[in-house]
Design a protein around this motif. Structure first.
Motif, PDB file in Angstrom:
ATOM      1  N   TYR A 117       0.724  -1.238  -0.183  1.00  0.00           N
ATOM      2  CA  TYR A 117      -0.239  -0.090  -0.085  1.00  0.00           C
ATOM      3  C   TYR A 117       0.914   1.264   0.053  1.00  0.00           C
ATOM      4  CZ  TYR A 117      -4.091  -2.898   0.785  1.00  0.00           C
ATOM      5  OH  TYR A 117      -5.121  -3.869   0.706  1.00  0.00           O
ATOM      6  N   SER A 118       1.927   1.201   0.743  1.00  0.00           N
ATOM      7  CA  SER A 118       2.972   2.350   0.478  1.00  0.00           C
ATOM      8  C   SER A 118       3.479   2.633  -0.919  1.00  0.00           C
ATOM      9  CB  SER A 118       4.254   2.112   1.348  1.00  0.00           C
ATOM     10  OG  SER A 118       3.822   1.996   2.733  1.00  0.00           O
ATOM     11  N   ILE A 119       3.417   1.387  -1.583  1.00  0.00           N
ATOM     12  CA  ILE A 119       4.156   1.419  -3.026  1.00  0.00           C
ATOM     13  C   ILE A 119       2.585   2.040  -3.989  1.00  0.00           C
ATOM     14  CG2 ILE A 119       4.741   0.205  -5.136  1.00  0.00           C
ATOM     15  CD1 ILE A 119       5.818  -1.736  -3.160  1.00  0.00           C
ATOM     16  N   ALA A 120       1.822   1.516  -3.480  1.00  0.00           N
ATOM     17  CA  ALA A 120       0.454   2.101  -4.185  1.00  0.00           C
ATOM     18  C   ALA A 120       0.190   3.417  -4.083  1.00  0.00           C
ATOM     19  CB  ALA A 120      -0.778   1.113  -3.597  1.00  0.00           C
ATOM     20  N   MET A 121       0.375   4.140  -2.831  1.00  0.00           N
ATOM     21  CA  MET A 121       0.382   5.357  -2.802  1.00  0.00           C
ATOM     22  C   MET A 121       1.528   6.228  -3.158  1.00  0.00           C
ATOM     23  SD  MET A 121      -0.933   5.674   1.307  1.00  0.00           S
ATOM     24  CE  MET A 121      -0.132   4.432   2.123  1.00  0.00           C
ATOM     25  N   CYS A 122       2.445   5.822  -3.439  1.00  0.00           N
ATOM     26  CA  CYS A 122       3.493   6.457  -4.252  1.00  0.00           C
ATOM     27  C   CYS A 122       3.063   6.781  -5.624  1.00  0.00           C
ATOM     28  CB  CYS A 122       4.788   5.704  -4.273  1.00  0.00           C
ATOM     29  SG  CYS A 122       5.804   5.719  -2.603  1.00  0.00           S
ATOM     30  N   LEU A 168      -1.212  11.726   3.904  1.00  0.00           N
ATOM     31  CA  LEU A 168      -1.466  10.588   3.287  1.00  0.00           C
ATOM     32  C   LEU A 168      -2.763   9.995   4.069  1.00  0.00           C
ATOM     33  CD1 LEU A 168       1.906   9.069   1.794  1.00  0.00           C
ATOM     34  CD2 LEU A 168       0.176  10.708   0.702  1.00  0.00           C
ATOM     35  N   LEU A 169      -2.531   9.841   5.247  1.00  0.00           N
ATOM     36  CA  LEU A 169      -3.756   9.276   6.206  1.00  0.00           C
ATOM     37  C   LEU A 169      -4.990   9.942   5.872  1.00  0.00           C
ATOM     38  CD1 LEU A 169      -4.577   7.378   8.406  1.00  0.00           C
ATOM     39  CD2 LEU A 169      -4.017   9.193  10.096  1.00  0.00           C
ATOM     40  N   THR A 174     -10.209   6.019   5.449  1.00  0.00           N
ATOM     41  CA  THR A 174     -11.551   6.314   6.024  1.00  0.00           C
ATOM     42  C   THR A 174     -11.485   5.869   7.580  1.00  0.00           C
ATOM     43  OG1 THR A 174     -12.375   6.176   3.836  1.00  0.00           O
ATOM     44  CG2 THR A 174     -13.589   5.959   5.775  1.00  0.00           C
ATOM     45  N   GLN A 175     -11.692   6.700   8.630  1.00  0.00           N
ATOM     46  CA  GLN A 175     -11.797   6.248   9.840  1.00  0.00           C
ATOM     47  C   GLN A 175     -13.295   5.372  10.258  1.00  0.00           C
ATOM     48  OE1 GLN A 175     -11.245   9.233  12.821  1.00  0.00           O
ATOM     49  NE2 GLN A 175     -10.511   7.647  14.269  1.00  0.00           N
ATOM     50  N   ILE A 176     -12.979   4.182  10.968  1.00  0.00           N
ATOM     51  CA  ILE A 176     -13.960   3.362  11.267  1.00  0.00           C
ATOM     52  C   ILE A 176     -14.073   3.234  12.846  1.00  0.00           C
ATOM     53  CG2 ILE A 176     -15.398   1.234  10.636  1.00  0.00           C
ATOM     54  CD1 ILE A 176     -13.682   0.980   8.294  1.00  0.00           C
ATOM     55  N   GLY A 177     -14.707   3.866  13.312  1.00  0.00           N
ATOM     56  CA  GLY A 177     -14.437   3.945  14.910  1.00  0.00           C
ATOM     57  C   GLY A 177     -13.192   4.216  15.096  1.00  0.00           C
ATOM     58  N   GLU A 178     -12.222   3.314  15.834  1.00  0.00           N
ATOM     59  CA  GLU A 178     -10.789   3.658  16.296  1.00  0.00           C
ATOM     60  C   GLU A 178      -9.724   2.860  15.287  1.00  0.00           C
ATOM     61  OE1 GLU A 178     -10.193   1.683  20.130  1.00  0.00           O
ATOM     62  OE2 GLU A 178     -11.689   3.545  21.294  1.00  0.00           O
ATOM     63  N   LEU A 179     -10.387   2.347  14.031  1.00  0.00           N
ATOM     64  CA  LEU A 179      -9.712   1.682  13.211  1.00  0.00           C
ATOM     65  C   LEU A 179      -9.820   2.685  11.855  1.00  0.00           C
ATOM     66  CD1 LEU A 179     -10.628  -1.749  13.396  1.00  0.00           C
ATOM     67  CD2 LEU A 179      -8.728  -0.908  14.456  1.00  0.00           C
ATOM     68  N   TRP A 180      -8.652   2.393  10.913  1.00  0.00           N
ATOM     69  CA  TRP A 180      -8.437   3.145   9.698  1.00  0.00           C
ATOM     70  C   TRP A 180      -8.397   2.103   8.441  1.00  0.00           C
ATOM     71  CZ3 TRP A 180      -8.265   8.435   9.615  1.00  0.00           C
ATOM     72  CH2 TRP A 180      -8.101   9.368  10.772  1.00  0.00           C
ATOM     73  N   GLN A 181      -9.291   2.349   7.505  1.00  0.00           N
ATOM     74  CA  GLN A 181      -9.100   1.781   6.344  1.00  0.00           C
ATOM     75  C   GLN A 181      -8.831   2.426   5.026  1.00  0.00           C
ATOM     76  OE1 GLN A 181     -12.945  -0.278   4.856  1.00  0.00           O
ATOM     77  NE2 GLN A 181     -11.648  -2.004   4.244  1.00  0.00           N
ATOM     78  N   ILE A 182      -7.804   1.782   4.377  1.00  0.00           N
ATOM     79  CA  ILE A 182      -7.136   2.256   3.364  1.00  0.00           C
ATOM     80  C   ILE A 182      -8.388   2.408   2.143  1.00  0.00           C
ATOM     81  CG2 ILE A 182      -5.981   0.134   2.210  1.00  0.00           C
ATOM     82  CD1 ILE A 182      -3.721   2.346   1.998  1.00  0.00           C
TER      83      ILE A 182
END
Ligand SMILES: C[S@@+](CC[C@H](N)C(=O)[O-])C[C@H]1O[C@@H](n2cnc3c(N)ncnc32)[C@H](O)[C@@H]1O
Length: 286
Positions: A117-122, A168-169, A174-182
């Motif tokens: 996912y770091s590669i994908a964001m780059c 980038l975050l 997207t924040q889902i409660g206390e978690l984050w989904q790419i």
């Protein structure tokens, strides 16, 4: 754990995952496998070993192998590989693949997904330059458990705080409660597959860029050489291989040569084929 049980586990792990445990790692094996034994309703490691030796315990054996893998990873781990991706690899690929407009990247031991996912964001950050290109990121790992987490792309607050720039975050999660989904767009750029690097992976096809970081470090010399050889066969002649910070090809294989002034970055060695050519000529002249 008896020395016999430890020897059995050492050779099982070497054979199944390439993990090369030294003679003094009993504590590590105990701390990882005791909870697994208890979960399987067994009192201890001795009984776990007995069950695996008895046969018919393939699922349990897989769990043992997975439990012994080290899955440590984080977004943009070690920073430099992603600087190389942005500043060296992508510009070179944009130029050399300008007519075919396609790019295949392999994250060869992707763990829970932070690397692909770091590669994908780059790449997404270079969307304009890559417009009209067919871009594929293939993420593989031995462990089904980490692959499931990678596919879901859901991370804790702690995980997104490790290495991921805040902009980038905000942009890709997207924040889902206390978690984050790419976001699904970034998730959709990555294809996941279960794959053991000890086994044949030629069916994956050729890659332009391979990230194979922090996995070969666990293999013995012979397994490293063999894996490097097979990785080299999967690369375009001008492809690029990114290794982990503590890894190198130097003194192990001549299948790759270091990319000048870019730590951790390698290219297939064109001299390697050349080194074999004179031998063939000598044989033919006899
Ligand atoms: C320390 S993580 C590295 C993750 C990522 N590449 C990074 O550098 O952050 C090592 C990963 O290698 C995987 N692994 C271990 N042995 C493997 C094998 N034989 N084939 C494929 N993956 C393996 C583990 O499951 C683990 O997820």
């Amino acid at each position: 754990m008896t020395p016999f049980d430890y020897d059995f586990l050492r050779s099982l792990l070497k054979q199944r995952s390439g993990l090369d445990l030294s003679a003094d790692k009993q504590y590590l094996v105990e701390s990882r496998l005791l909870p697994l034994a208890r979960k399987a309703g067994l009192p201890g490691i001795a009984e776990l070993v007995l069950k695996m030796k008895g046969g018919g315990a393939e699922a349990l054996t897989k769990e043992v192998v997975e439990a012994m893998t080290t899955n440590e990873t984080f977004f943009f781990r070690d920073k430099i590989p992603f600087d190389h991706l942005r500043e060296t690899i992508l510009p070179a690929m944009l130029q050399s693949r300008a007519s075919r407009k396609s790019l295949r990247i392999w994250s060869a031991a992707c763990s829970t997904g932070q690397e692909p996912y770091s590669i994908a964001m780059c790449l997404k950050e270079r969307a304009q330059a890559l417009s009209g290109w067919r871009v594929e990121i293939v993420a593989t790992d031995l462990s089904q458990e980490v692959l499931e987490k990678s596919r879901a792309g859901i991370y804790s607050q702690f995980e997104v705080q490790r290495g991921l720039p805040i902009q980038l975050l905000v942009k890709y999660f997207t924040q889902i409660g206390e978690l984050w989904q790419i976001n699904s767009e970034i998730r959709g750029m990555v294809q996941h597959k279960q794959l053991n690097l000890l086994q044949d992976f030629s069916h994956l096809g050729k890659f332009d860029v391979i990230f194979c970081r922090n996995v070969l470090i666990y293999f013995d010399q012979e397994t490293k050489i063999n894996t490097f050889d097979r990785v080299a066969k999967l690369m375009e002649p001008d492809g690029m291989l990114m290794l982990g910070a503590a890894e190198s090809v130097v003194g192990i294989t001549n299948a790759f040569r270091p990319y000048p002034d870019r730590r951790g970055l390698y290219q297939p060695n064109p001299d390697r084929g050349g080194a074999r050519a004179p031998l063939l000529k000598v044989v033919a002249a006899r």
